[in-house]
Scaffold this motif. Structure first.
Motif, PDB file in Angstrom:
ATOM      1  N   GLY A 149       0.825  -1.194   0.000  1.00  0.00           N
ATOM      2  CA  GLY A 149       0.000   0.000   0.000  1.00  0.00           C
ATOM      3  C   GLY A 149       0.862   1.247   0.000  1.00  0.00           C
ATOM      4  N   ILE A 150       0.376   2.296  -0.639  1.00  0.00           N
ATOM      5  CA  ILE A 150       1.012   3.614  -0.564  1.00  0.00           C
ATOM      6  C   ILE A 150      -0.005   4.566   0.042  1.00  0.00           C
ATOM      7  N   ILE A 151       0.368   5.193   1.147  1.00  0.00           N
ATOM      8  CA  ILE A 151      -0.536   6.131   1.807  1.00  0.00           C
ATOM      9  C   ILE A 151       0.161   7.478   1.962  1.00  0.00           C
ATOM     10  N   GLY A 152      -0.616   8.497   2.228  1.00  0.00           N
ATOM     11  CA  GLY A 152      -0.083   9.846   2.394  1.00  0.00           C
ATOM     12  C   GLY A 152      -1.199  10.853   2.226  1.00  0.00           C
ATOM     13  N   THR A 153      -0.942  12.078   2.638  1.00  0.00           N
ATOM     14  CA  THR A 153      -1.939  13.129   2.510  1.00  0.00           C
ATOM     15  C   THR A 153      -2.118  13.507   1.037  1.00  0.00           C
ATOM     16  N   LEU A 177      -0.134  -3.295  -6.102  1.00  0.00           N
ATOM     17  CA  LEU A 177       0.266  -1.994  -5.581  1.00  0.00           C
ATOM     18  C   LEU A 177      -1.012  -1.184  -5.420  1.00  0.00           C
ATOM     19  N   PHE A 178      -1.256  -0.713  -4.207  1.00  0.00           N
ATOM     20  CA  PHE A 178      -2.588  -0.274  -3.818  1.00  0.00           C
ATOM     21  C   PHE A 178      -2.502   1.090  -3.141  1.00  0.00           C
ATOM     22  N   VAL A 179      -3.184   2.086  -3.701  1.00  0.00           N
ATOM     23  CA  VAL A 179      -3.267   3.409  -3.079  1.00  0.00           C
ATOM     24  C   VAL A 179      -4.689   3.621  -2.596  1.00  0.00           C
ATOM     25  N   SER A 180      -4.837   3.979  -1.320  1.00  0.00           N
ATOM     26  CA  SER A 180      -6.179   4.204  -0.799  1.00  0.00           C
ATOM     27  C   SER A 180      -6.125   5.073   0.444  1.00  0.00           C
ATOM     28  N   HIS A 181      -7.203   5.831   0.673  1.00  0.00           N
ATOM     29  CA  HIS A 181      -7.366   6.546   1.934  1.00  0.00           C
ATOM     30  C   HIS A 181      -8.149   5.705   2.936  1.00  0.00           C
ATOM     31  N   ASP A 182      -8.609   4.526   2.499  1.00  0.00           N
ATOM     32  CA  ASP A 182      -9.333   3.629   3.390  1.00  0.00           C
ATOM     33  C   ASP A 182      -8.318   2.828   4.199  1.00  0.00           C
ATOM     34  N   LEU A 183      -8.022   3.297   5.399  1.00  0.00           N
ATOM     35  CA  LEU A 183      -6.951   2.698   6.196  1.00  0.00           C
ATOM     36  C   LEU A 183      -7.302   1.291   6.667  1.00  0.00           C
TER      37      LEU A 183
END
Length: 448
Positions: free
Chosen positions: A58-62, A202-208
């Motif tokens: 996962g890739i997270i960030g503001t 490879l997954f980008v999401s704001h759903d923690l």
């Protein structure tokens, strides 16, 4: 043997030129200006990252941290300013809505267009067409131009194409939030199938919660830089710290990456140190005055931060008889106690308590503002105790409790003190049902 690298990113930079006026861009393009008329904006700066085959990362960030930019560079939609990206495997990508689709074509034509772009022959797409249409489940709309689709129909078709063309690497960028709950469940089930087949995701999401559940590892970006990487639980805790501006950065040459400071991150509250005494917590330790030998201390690596205008000074748990404990019988009532001292006048502090499982997934939580239990100002020198009492409905197992002391100063959300995963609770049960919670159902069976 080490896993093969599916995606390798080295010293990646993406710089955009920002012009104050359109005419400045024109003058530079025509060579009519000798001075620089633009500012450089780093969407990505010196990012290194390896994704191994079979991993779900996962890739997270503001917002604005560079998450979508790095995915577009990996998939070839964007070119980097500098740096290297190497990909070993056939990629299928679901980026923002509309990427890779021709709005004038109908659904069938776009399926063939996308399949051809990835490298499939018409015969191979023919074989996959039925599975794609079945997964998308948009009926006869597949014969209409996609510009007439609703956003939900569009994402159904886009994901159906991405997931059913047998990619070795699947890249998804925040696209599933558009679909309905049934479609999302179908997509996540497909994720599980992909993971079990050893595919790379490879997954980008704001759903923690989804990041915690599905990712083996998480990369945290902030303002175009890689801040840290590690387990989902660790990175989500740090991400929450980033969200409220409670972090500092230092270099770790041994590991070749930037990590967050583990020590106290802010001294914004003047005079808090002088008043610390009973009210302060050192790293991984809390005052347990009156604990009467219960032996309950937080783990050494507990994450703690805040501006310390208010400080959590003591915390413990009691069972339904009032005894201090960290073991609770399922079905019984228990209480989480949290004491705090205040070193400044504050408008209306919020006391918060949440429970996670061992993977870091937040299962439940509440706070004094939501419960309308305390909406009053406090004064410098005040001490308060919040008690969260509830029935234990979780399944038997081990859980972690986090505590927070926050508030709003005007429209600005402020963290005074947070302690993540500082208490463990063991739920003792002789009947475990499905999922996290026991719904305490009454089941009757009768003749008809």
């Amino acid at each position: 043997m080490d896993q093969k690298i599916a995606i390798s990113v080295r010293d990646l930079n993406k710089i955009y030129k920002l012009y104050d006026k359109p005419v400045d861009r024109l003058k530079e393009a025509l060579g009519l200006s000798r001075r620089k008329r633009y500012k450089e904006h780093y969407a990505l700066r010196n990012v290194d990252m390896d994704i191994r085959q079979g991993e779900t990362v996962g890739i997270i960030g503001t917002n604005g941290s560079g998450k979508s930019t790095i995915l577009k560079i990996i998939t070839g939609v964007l070119n980097p300013t500098s740096g290297q990206v190497e990909v070993d495997g056939r990629i299928s990508a679901l980026l923002e809505l509309g990427a890779g689709f021709n709005m004038e074509y109908n659904g069938i034509e776009n399926i063939y267009l996308n399949g051809t772009m990835i490298g499939f022959s018409k015969e191979e797409i023919d074989q996959k067409l039925e599975g794609i249409l079945e997964f998308a489940d948009i009926g006869d709309y597949v014969y209409q131009p996609v510009k007439t689709y609703s956003s939900g129909m569009f994402v159904r078709l886009a994901f159906a194409v991405a997931i059913n063309i047998d990619p070795e690497i699947l890249i998804v960028d925040e696209a599933l939030s558009v679909g309905d709950v049934f479609f999302q469940a179908k997509c996540y089930h497909k994720f599980e199938e992909f993971r079990n087949m050893g595919k790379t995701i490879l997954f980008v999401s704001h759903d923690l919660s989804s990041v915690s559940k599905y990712c083996d590892r998480v990369v945290l970006l902030n303002k175009g830089e890689k801040l840290a990487e590690g387990s989902p639980k660790e990175m989500i805790d740090i991400y929450k710290q980033v969200l409220v501006g409670q972090y500092t950065v230092h270099d770790e040459p041994e590991h070749g990456t930037n990590l967050l400071e583990d020590e106290q991150v802010s001294s914004a509250a003047k005079g808090s140190s002088a008043g610390a005494g009973r009210g302060s917590l050192s790293k991984g330790a809390a005052l347990q005055e009156g604990a009467e030998g219960d032996g309950h201390t937080p783990p050494a690596d507990a994450l703690e931060y805040g501006n310390r205008q208010g400080v959590i000074t003591e915390y413990y748990m009691t069972d339904d008889s009032g005894m201090r404990t960290n073991a609770v019988l399922k079905g019984s009532r228990f209480s989480v106690h949290m004491k705090a001292a205040f070193y400044e006048d504050l408008p209306a502090p919020i006391f918060a308590c949440s429970i996670k499982n061992a993977l870091g997934v937040e299962i439940t939580g509440t706070n004094s503002m939501v419960e309308k239990a305390f909406l009053e100002p406090v004064h410098k020198g005040d001490e308060k105790e919040a008690v969260f009492t509830q029935r234990m409905s979780l399944q038997g197992g081990e859980y972690l409790i986090s505590l927070g002391l926050t508030g709003y100063e005007g429209d600005q959300f402020t963290v005074y003190h947070r302690l993540y995963d500082v208490m463990d609770v063991t739920v003792i049960s002789d009947k475990n049902t499905v999922g996290y919670y026991d719904m305490d159902s009454e089941v009757t069976v009768k003749d008809v």
